[in-house]
Design a protein around this motif. Structure first.
Motif, PDB file in Angstrom:
ATOM      1  N   ASP A  24       8.377   7.697   4.743  1.00 25.49           N
ATOM      2  CA  ASP A  24       7.110   8.029   4.361  1.00 25.49           C
ATOM      3  C   ASP A  24       6.250   6.971   5.002  1.00 25.49           C
ATOM      4  N   ILE A  25       6.597   5.663   4.648  1.00 29.10           N
ATOM      5  CA  ILE A  25       5.552   4.492   5.341  1.00 29.10           C
ATOM      6  C   ILE A  25       5.417   4.699   6.761  1.00 29.10           C
ATOM      7  N   ALA A  26       6.801   4.891   7.040  1.00 28.11           N
ATOM      8  CA  ALA A  26       6.533   5.128   8.934  1.00 28.11           C
ATOM      9  C   ALA A  26       5.607   6.257   9.356  1.00 28.11           C
ATOM     10  N   ALA A  27       5.644   7.214   8.759  1.00 26.27           N
ATOM     11  CA  ALA A  27       4.783   8.442   8.745  1.00 26.27           C
ATOM     12  C   ALA A  27       3.565   8.357   8.987  1.00 26.27           C
ATOM     13  N   SER A  28       2.840   7.242   8.122  1.00 29.27           N
ATOM     14  CA  SER A  28       1.603   6.849   7.955  1.00 29.27           C
ATOM     15  C   SER A  28       0.945   6.490   9.282  1.00 29.27           C
ATOM     16  N   GLY A  29       2.002   5.915  10.274  1.00 29.07           N
ATOM     17  CA  GLY A  29       1.357   5.808  11.871  1.00 29.07           C
ATOM     18  C   GLY A  29       1.183   4.290  11.775  1.00 29.07           C
ATOM     19  N   VAL A  30       1.924   3.304  10.970  1.00 29.52           N
ATOM     20  CA  VAL A  30       1.934   1.808  11.084  1.00 29.52           C
ATOM     21  C   VAL A  30       2.851   1.623  12.445  1.00 29.52           C
ATOM     22  N   ASP A  31       2.435   0.543  12.924  1.00 36.18           N
ATOM     23  CA  ASP A  31       3.148   0.005  14.232  1.00 36.18           C
ATOM     24  C   ASP A  31       4.672  -0.658  13.656  1.00 36.18           C
ATOM     25  N   MET A  32       4.621  -1.337  12.556  1.00 35.90           N
ATOM     26  CA  MET A  32       5.691  -2.125  12.304  1.00 35.90           C
ATOM     27  C   MET A  32       5.877  -1.811  10.731  1.00 35.90           C
ATOM     28  N   ILE A  33       7.164  -1.942  10.319  1.00 34.84           N
ATOM     29  CA  ILE A  33       7.437  -2.110   8.967  1.00 34.84           C
ATOM     30  C   ILE A  33       8.423  -3.324   8.534  1.00 34.84           C
ATOM     31  N   SER A  34       7.926  -4.298   7.903  1.00 35.37           N
ATOM     32  CA  SER A  34       8.735  -5.506   7.717  1.00 35.37           C
ATOM     33  C   SER A  34       9.544  -5.249   6.338  1.00 35.37           C
ATOM     34  N   VAL A  35      10.947  -5.740   6.480  1.00 35.24           N
ATOM     35  CA  VAL A  35      11.861  -5.167   5.415  1.00 35.24           C
ATOM     36  C   VAL A  35      12.612  -6.633   5.014  1.00 35.24           C
ATOM     37  N   GLY A  36      12.354  -7.206   4.117  1.00 34.13           N
ATOM     38  CA  GLY A  36      12.987  -8.498   3.565  1.00 34.13           C
ATOM     39  C   GLY A  36      14.393  -8.259   3.173  1.00 34.13           C
ATOM     40  N   ALA A  37      14.769  -7.122   2.762  1.00 31.33           N
ATOM     41  CA  ALA A  37      16.005  -6.874   2.323  1.00 31.33           C
ATOM     42  C   ALA A  37      17.122  -7.007   3.497  1.00 31.33           C
ATOM     43  N   LEU A  38      16.539  -6.608   4.802  1.00 33.54           N
ATOM     44  CA  LEU A  38      17.561  -7.063   5.999  1.00 33.54           C
ATOM     45  C   LEU A  38      18.321  -8.148   6.047  1.00 33.54           C
ATOM     46  N   THR A  39      17.764  -9.129   5.502  1.00 36.40           N
ATOM     47  CA  THR A  39      18.472 -10.721   5.508  1.00 36.40           C
ATOM     48  C   THR A  39      18.588 -10.923   4.225  1.00 36.40           C
TER      49      THR A  39
ATOM     50  N   MET B 273       0.782  -1.278  -0.088  1.00 33.92           N
ATOM     51  CA  MET B 273       0.223  -0.087   0.067  1.00 33.92           C
ATOM     52  C   MET B 273       0.881   1.247  -0.113  1.00 33.92           C
ATOM     53  N   ALA B 274       0.390   2.261  -0.486  1.00 39.39           N
ATOM     54  CA  ALA B 274       1.314   3.565  -0.801  1.00 39.39           C
ATOM     55  C   ALA B 274       1.023   4.340   0.507  1.00 39.39           C
ATOM     56  N   PRO B 275       1.676   5.220   0.777  1.00 41.23           N
ATOM     57  CA  PRO B 275       1.639   6.053   2.140  1.00 41.23           C
ATOM     58  C   PRO B 275       0.278   6.455   2.341  1.00 41.23           C
ATOM     59  N   ALA B 276      -0.510   7.007   1.296  1.00 41.51           N
ATOM     60  CA  ALA B 276      -1.759   7.502   1.694  1.00 41.51           C
ATOM     61  C   ALA B 276      -2.454   6.465   1.794  1.00 41.51           C
ATOM     62  N   GLU B 277      -2.774   5.486   1.288  1.00 40.81           N
ATOM     63  CA  GLU B 277      -3.554   4.513   1.692  1.00 40.81           C
ATOM     64  C   GLU B 277      -3.199   3.795   2.819  1.00 40.81           C
ATOM     65  N   LEU B 278      -1.936   3.829   3.350  1.00 38.49           N
ATOM     66  CA  LEU B 278      -1.695   3.310   4.660  1.00 38.49           C
ATOM     67  C   LEU B 278      -2.314   3.995   5.828  1.00 38.49           C
TER      68      LEU B 278
END
Length: 298
Positions: A259-274, A228-233
């Motif tokens: 921008d994703i974090a600014a939407s107010g979500v509690d968590m952001i999962s990032v596959g790239a980390l691993t 989802m885009a930030p506005a939709e989030l």
């Protein structure tokens, strides 16, 4: 770089030892280190420095120490910079002294584990810093190297991130194919609730706001907002209104994560980390001449 945002547990010794022994067996094979055995005396001793060639976050010291101690139980492994701590280019992470053959033969295994884990911790810290000041936590995924998940998820914690479920066994995550197989979102949730234990959390993936409205009719622990885009989030967070945790996933990189974090979500999962973290360049250098052990008195 900032300090880690959360504490991280130490790795279980049995996991460390099993992984190190497998890696040493792979490297030493049936004949051992034929180069070192041909060029270094059996009783030669030395001191070496494990150092960073580039700046980053330290992770994996337990595996490096285990590699050296497996070949030389009397090896001295002195940590200069702890896991979860930043190291500058050229900084000494640990000092190793002991049998020269053992240090040389364990070197690559130690550096392979640490380079991988330091790389993950370093990339994780970049994401954590990028969302600083928001409510969002950076979490990992199951997109890990087979057999190394415990170490890669530990490295995420060293970087200040948090762990998602460890595997398929410790949480329910209903995704799009589960929904199709079950005959719909509501059917999938009801089936999961009927079988999950009272301590098992349930998360459901949605990719539209209409799906989210349906999911919110049921009591669940978390909703995964996919691609989802930030506005939709932001609209999704408003719909959820604190009734469960919210996780954003998909399209996350260092350019978009703020921008994703600014939407107010509690968590952001990032596959790239691993699955895409570059290895941190580390090196091992002898700092004292190789010398024979002093003769013991009878």
């Amino acid at each position: 770089m900032t300090a880690p945002s959360s504490s991280f547990a130490t790795l279980l010794p049995n996991l460390v030892l099993a992984a190190v022994r497998n890696a040493l067996e792979e490297d030493l094979g049936l004949s051992g280190d034929i180069t070192t055995d041909a060029t270094v005396a059996p009783d030669a001793r030395t001191e070496a420095l494990l150092a960073a060639r580039k700046p980053g976050i330290v992770s994996g010291l337990a595996l490096a120490e285990a590699a050296f101690r497996e070949l030389d139980p009397e090896c001295a492994f002195t940590i200069e910079i702890e896991d979860g701590t930043a190291v500058a280019a050229g900084g000494t992470i640990a000092r190793i002294s002991g049998n020269a053959r053992a240090i040389l033969s364990a070197e690559r295994v130690a550096l392979n584990f640490m380079g991988r884990m330091c790389g993950i911790a370093t990339l994780t810290r970049r994401y954590v810093d990028a969302v600083a000041g928001t409510r969002a936590r950076i979490v990992d995924t199951r997109k890990t190297t087979p057999g190394l998940r415990a170490f890669e998820k530990y490295a995420v914690r060293c970087g200040g991130g948090h762990n998602h479920r460890f595997g398929l066994f410790d949480a329910v995550l209903i995704k799009d194919n589960h929904i199709v197989a079950a005959g719909g979102i509501e059917a999938a949730i009801k089936a999961a609730k009927a079988t999950a234990g009272h301590m098992t959390k349930i998360e459901v993936e949605v990719d539209t706001l209409d799906q989210l409205e349906i999911v919110m009719r049921e009591k669940i622990d978390c909703v995964l907002l996919d691609n989802m885009a930030p506005a939709e989030l932001r609209k999704a967070v408003a719909i959820v209104a604190g009734r469960c945790l919210t996780e954003a996933s998909g399209g996350v990189n260092l350019d978009t994560v703020r921008d994703i974090a600014a939407s107010g979500v509690d968590m952001i999962s990032v596959g790239a980390l691993t699955h895409s973290a570059p290895v941190l360049d580390l090196g091992l250098d002898f700092v004292t001449p190789v010398k024979k052990s002093p003769a013991r008195k009878a």
